[in-house]
Design a protein around this motif. Structure first.
Motif, PDB file in Angstrom:
ATOM      1  N   THR A  44       0.818  -1.213   0.000  1.00 13.14           N
ATOM      2  CA  THR A  44       0.000   0.000   0.000  1.00 13.14           C
ATOM      3  C   THR A  44       0.855   1.268   0.000  1.00 13.14           C
ATOM      4  O   THR A  44       0.582   2.211  -0.739  1.00 13.14           O
ATOM      5  CB  THR A  44      -0.954   0.002   1.206  1.00 13.14           C
ATOM      6  OG1 THR A  44      -1.948  -1.005   1.024  1.00 13.14           O
ATOM      7  CG2 THR A  44      -1.652   1.348   1.349  1.00 13.14           C
ATOM      8  N   GLY A  45       1.882   1.315   0.844  1.00 19.06           N
ATOM      9  CA  GLY A  45       2.745   2.483   0.875  1.00 19.06           C
ATOM     10  C   GLY A  45       3.439   2.721  -0.446  1.00 19.06           C
ATOM     11  O   GLY A  45       3.541   3.855  -0.931  1.00 19.06           O
ATOM     12  N   THR A 140     -11.719   2.306   6.519  1.00 21.39           N
ATOM     13  CA  THR A 140     -10.715   2.351   5.457  1.00 21.39           C
ATOM     14  C   THR A 140     -10.394   3.807   5.117  1.00 21.39           C
ATOM     15  O   THR A 140     -10.852   4.738   5.771  1.00 21.39           O
ATOM     16  CB  THR A 140     -11.225   1.637   4.198  1.00 21.39           C
ATOM     17  OG1 THR A 140     -12.352   2.363   3.678  1.00 21.39           O
ATOM     18  CG2 THR A 140     -11.644   0.206   4.517  1.00 21.39           C
ATOM     19  N   VAL A 141      -9.653   3.990   4.039  1.00 20.12           N
ATOM     20  CA  VAL A 141      -9.290   5.331   3.574  1.00 20.12           C
ATOM     21  C   VAL A 141     -10.538   6.157   3.260  1.00 20.12           C
ATOM     22  O   VAL A 141     -10.527   7.390   3.390  1.00 20.12           O
ATOM     23  CB  VAL A 141      -8.355   5.242   2.350  1.00 20.12           C
ATOM     24  CG1 VAL A 141      -9.048   4.572   1.171  1.00 20.12           C
ATOM     25  CG2 VAL A 141      -7.839   6.618   1.949  1.00 20.12           C
ATOM     26  N   LEU A 142     -11.632   5.495   2.882  1.00 17.32           N
ATOM     27  CA  LEU A 142     -12.867   6.219   2.604  1.00 17.32           C
ATOM     28  C   LEU A 142     -13.383   6.908   3.866  1.00 17.32           C
ATOM     29  O   LEU A 142     -13.858   8.044   3.822  1.00 17.32           O
ATOM     30  CB  LEU A 142     -13.931   5.268   2.058  1.00 17.32           C
ATOM     31  CG  LEU A 142     -13.600   4.574   0.731  1.00 17.32           C
ATOM     32  CD1 LEU A 142     -14.700   3.594   0.357  1.00 17.32           C
ATOM     33  CD2 LEU A 142     -13.402   5.594  -0.383  1.00 17.32           C
ATOM     34  N   ALA A 173      -9.812  10.118  12.780  1.00 19.46           N
ATOM     35  CA  ALA A 173     -10.548   9.011  12.164  1.00 19.46           C
ATOM     36  C   ALA A 173      -9.644   7.804  11.954  1.00 19.46           C
ATOM     37  O   ALA A 173     -10.063   6.655  12.138  1.00 19.46           O
ATOM     38  CB  ALA A 173     -11.146   9.470  10.830  1.00 19.46           C
ATOM     39  N   LEU A 174      -8.393   8.046  11.572  1.00 17.80           N
ATOM     40  CA  LEU A 174      -7.459   6.942  11.368  1.00 17.80           C
ATOM     41  C   LEU A 174      -7.249   6.161  12.655  1.00 17.80           C
ATOM     42  O   LEU A 174      -7.207   4.929  12.645  1.00 17.80           O
ATOM     43  CB  LEU A 174      -6.124   7.489  10.853  1.00 17.80           C
ATOM     44  CG  LEU A 174      -5.016   6.448  10.668  1.00 17.80           C
ATOM     45  CD1 LEU A 174      -5.406   5.425   9.603  1.00 17.80           C
ATOM     46  CD2 LEU A 174      -3.698   7.129  10.300  1.00 17.80           C
ATOM     47  N   ALA A 175      -7.139   6.876  13.777  1.00 15.77           N
ATOM     48  CA  ALA A 175      -6.922   6.206  15.060  1.00 15.77           C
ATOM     49  C   ALA A 175      -8.070   5.272  15.432  1.00 15.77           C
ATOM     50  O   ALA A 175      -7.885   4.304  16.174  1.00 15.77           O
ATOM     51  CB  ALA A 175      -6.726   7.259  16.159  1.00 15.77           C
ATOM     52  N   GLY A 194      -5.592   4.679   4.807  1.00 17.60           N
ATOM     53  CA  GLY A 194      -5.906   5.862   5.579  1.00 17.60           C
ATOM     54  C   GLY A 194      -4.659   6.523   6.126  1.00 17.60           C
ATOM     55  O   GLY A 194      -4.546   7.752   6.170  1.00 17.60           O
ATOM     56  N   ARG A 195      -3.714   5.698   6.551  1.00 16.80           N
ATOM     57  CA  ARG A 195      -2.431   6.234   7.032  1.00 16.80           C
ATOM     58  C   ARG A 195      -1.736   7.028   5.929  1.00 16.80           C
ATOM     59  O   ARG A 195      -1.160   8.102   6.159  1.00 16.80           O
ATOM     60  CB  ARG A 195      -1.569   5.071   7.500  1.00 16.80           C
ATOM     61  CG  ARG A 195      -0.089   5.361   7.637  1.00 16.80           C
ATOM     62  CD  ARG A 195       0.254   6.092   8.914  1.00 16.80           C
ATOM     63  NE  ARG A 195       1.678   6.435   8.880  1.00 16.80           N
ATOM     64  CZ  ARG A 195       2.659   5.587   9.195  1.00 16.80           C
ATOM     65  NH1 ARG A 195       2.373   4.365   9.577  1.00 16.80           N
ATOM     66  NH2 ARG A 195       3.914   5.984   9.135  1.00 16.80           N
ATOM     67  N   GLY A 196      -1.781   6.522   4.708  1.00 15.61           N
ATOM     68  CA  GLY A 196      -1.179   7.244   3.596  1.00 15.61           C
ATOM     69  C   GLY A 196      -1.880   8.564   3.313  1.00 15.61           C
ATOM     70  O   GLY A 196      -1.232   9.578   3.018  1.00 15.61           O
ATOM     71  N   LEU A 197      -3.217   8.562   3.414  1.00 16.67           N
ATOM     72  CA  LEU A 197      -3.960   9.801   3.177  1.00 16.67           C
ATOM     73  C   LEU A 197      -3.623  10.841   4.238  1.00 16.67           C
ATOM     74  O   LEU A 197      -3.521  12.038   3.933  1.00 16.67           O
ATOM     75  CB  LEU A 197      -5.462   9.524   3.170  1.00 16.67           C
ATOM     76  CG  LEU A 197      -6.357  10.752   2.954  1.00 16.67           C
ATOM     77  CD1 LEU A 197      -6.023  11.441   1.636  1.00 16.67           C
ATOM     78  CD2 LEU A 197      -7.827  10.366   3.008  1.00 16.67           C
TER      79      LEU A 197
END
Length: 566
Positions: A44-45, A140-142, A173-175, A194-197
């Protein structure tokens, strides 16, 4: 102290892309390590990095085109380039969603980038990303994108306040993602996409405020920390869930029970030229074939990502909808509880070549090379070249970029591949005809160094030229040209200005052959009649004794005619 921007203009967009690429470059290994959903393939990264790399390259190209101007490019040009670059360079599920987020933002920011429009841009982006995913999943990232958009709403009139609020909302939100998605909770990680966003939004904060968000402390005990910028980290409690990272070098975490086995065998990705009304039917067909379906884009160009068991059917669905290209198919197999790519024993040596059209791609493939197509206005990023080196699956690789502008990109790809244990030699070919000459003398059975020297010598002994149509009045090495003139470029410089393709090509050939030559190579672009090649062959026979001519069809390439003289 420099004045802080109150508008997302082209310069800020450029800075944002550059900082986002740096941030993902620093963090991609850690993001790869926590990648467990939807497939625990540990990329993903890397996929996010390659997607942003393509976006940043597209923005840099816009600025390069304005180097001689007194002002920076228009904001609309920069944000559209960013979105288009992300679309054509998107990798994996996460990269495809990020491309749609950037496209959603660009649709609003093209008309202005003040605080109010940024709030709207974030909202449109989150909605567009959800619409692109066949079956949206929370956690998720969404979810992170939606939270960022919601946090940005308010009556703040300063741009810096809006971007900071969006970033903090995304971080919070990621947490909480391990609480929303059981796969993450059991693995003890936050969502990788999500971490990437969060990293990308952190770069936006830095571009606007001039200050990078404060990063949290690293986890100890030999863990790979996955920090949520400015907050908790993997290895420390996140949202009430104990979150731990894998030991350094372990790769992706084991896939939880509900992802073990039974998943689709292939990841299929391609770009698609298709009318918008055909895409709904394509989505329906692909959704029935597999999962992790994401279709993003619009205005005739789409990026398709899906996991399926029948890769051929997924590509055929694209053919029915329009014209798929840049097709990438990855085979997955279940081993030790997580998905890994199936690899056969590597070959000893391979050649990776960049070509300007489908015709030359077929020619080079028949000669045993792995090809990367550089379409007009879409130069490949280093990640695409690295992908091609991996697809070649050899211990030794000769890389032929066939474009002087790709020199640094190819060097970066070669360096990355070397870190993965592949011996790579970069032959600095500056044109496709030089690549053809190099490939013609390639001998995989001789020593690597000897083969590279022979290919380099063949390329260096080949002069190259191309015909182009002048887009505007301009000064050139051959004088002033007018819009619509036919330009003959020899070794990269304009040498001939003419009004007729055939006459200009004859003049170019005569100048090149005046210094001698044994073989002329002609590569015809799409739509160029065979009569042109026949006329030029006759001209060579009549005026230059003992010179042979070969003709190839290049397909959809930038120049109507490429010429090589060996």
């Amino acid at each position: 102290m420099p004045q802080l921007p109150d508008d997302l203009d082209a310069v800020v967009v450029r800075t944002w892309c550059s900082l986002a690429l740096e941030a993902l470059g620093r963090e991609r290994a850690e993001i790869d390590a926590i990648n467990v959903y939807p497939i625990a393939d540990g990329d993903t990264g890397t996929n996010l990095y390659l997607t942003v790399e393509s976006a940043a390259a597209a923005v840099e190209a816009v600025f390069a085109a304005h180097e001689t101007g007194a002002t920076a490019p228009a904001t609309a040009d920069a944000v559209r380039a960013m979105a288009h670059g992300a679309l054509i360079g998107a990798r994996g599920n996460s990269g495809t969603i990020l491309a749609q987020l950037l496209r959603g933002m660009a649709g609003v920011l093209a008309d202005g980038g003040d605080a109010a429009r940024l709030r709207l841009a974030l909202t449109r982006a989150a909605a567009a990303a959800r619409q692109a995913v066949a079956h949206p999943v929370e956690g998720t990232v969404l979810t992170v994108a939606t939270a960022a958009a919601e946090a940005a709403q308010g009556d703040e009139r300063e741009l810096r306040a809006v971007v900071s609020a969006a970033y903090e909302g995304a971080r919070a939100a990621l947490a909480k993602t391990p609480e929303q998605l059981a796969v993450l909770g059991r693995a003890g990680v936050v969502d990788a996409g999500g971490r990437g966003l969060v990293a990308v939004l952190g770069a936006l904060v830095e571009a606007v405020t001039g200050q990078a968000p404060v990063r949290g402390p690293r986890a100890g005990s030999g863990k790979v920390a996955a920090p949520v910028d400015g907050g908790s980290v993997v290895g420390l409690p996140v949202g009430g869930v104990p979150v731990g990272g894998p030991a350094v070098g372990e790769g992706p975490l084991d896939c939880p029970e509900d992802l073990e086995g039974g998943g689709p065998a292939f990841e299929v990705i391609y770009l698609l030229e298709a009318r918008d009304e055909r895409v709904d039917r394509l989505r329906t067909r692909l959704d029935a074939l597999g999962d992790s379906l994401v279709v993003v884009g619009g205005d005739g160009l789409w990026h398709v990502h899906v996991h399926v068991d029948d890769a051929g059917a997924a590509v055929e669905a694209g053919v029915e909808a329009g014209r798929p290209y840049r097709i990438r198919i990855t085979h997955f197999a279940t081993e030790s509880g997580h998905d890994v790519r199936v690899q056969a024993e590597p070959a000893q040596r391979a050649v990776v070549v960049v070509v300007p059209g489908d015709g030359l791609a077929g020619l080079c493939t028949e000669a045993g090379a792995t090809t990367v197509i550089a379409r007009p206005g879409e130069p490949p990023a280093s990640g695409e070249l690295v992908d091609a080196i991996r697809r070649a699956h050899a211990r030794e690789v000769v890389l032929l970029p066939n474009d002087a502008a790709l020199r640094h990109t190819a060097a970066a790809a070669a360096e990355q591949a070397r870190t993965e244990g592949v011996r790579v030699a970069l032959v600095p070919t500056r044109a496709a005809v030089q690549g053809i000459a190099a490939l013609a003398v390639h001998e995989p059975d001789r020593g690597f160094d000897e083969d590279v020297v022979a290919m380099t010598a063949a390329a260096g002994a080949t002069r190259y030229a191309e015909l182009a149509v002048a887009e505007r009045q301009s000064w050139t090495m051959a004088g002033i040209c007018q819009a619509g003139d036919i330009l003959g470029l020899i070794d990269g410089d304009v040498a001939v200005i003419g009004a007729d393709v055939q006459a200009t090509a004859r003049t170019v050939l005569d100048r090149m052959l005046a210094a001698g030559g044994e073989l002329v190579t002609l590569v015809l672009g799409e739509g160029v009649p065979d009569a042109l090649a026949e006329a030029l062959e006759e001209h060579v026979r009549g005026g230059h004794l003992a010179v042979d001519t070969v003709v190839y069809r290049g397909g959809h390439q930038r120049a109507p005619l490429l010429i090589g003289v060996e």
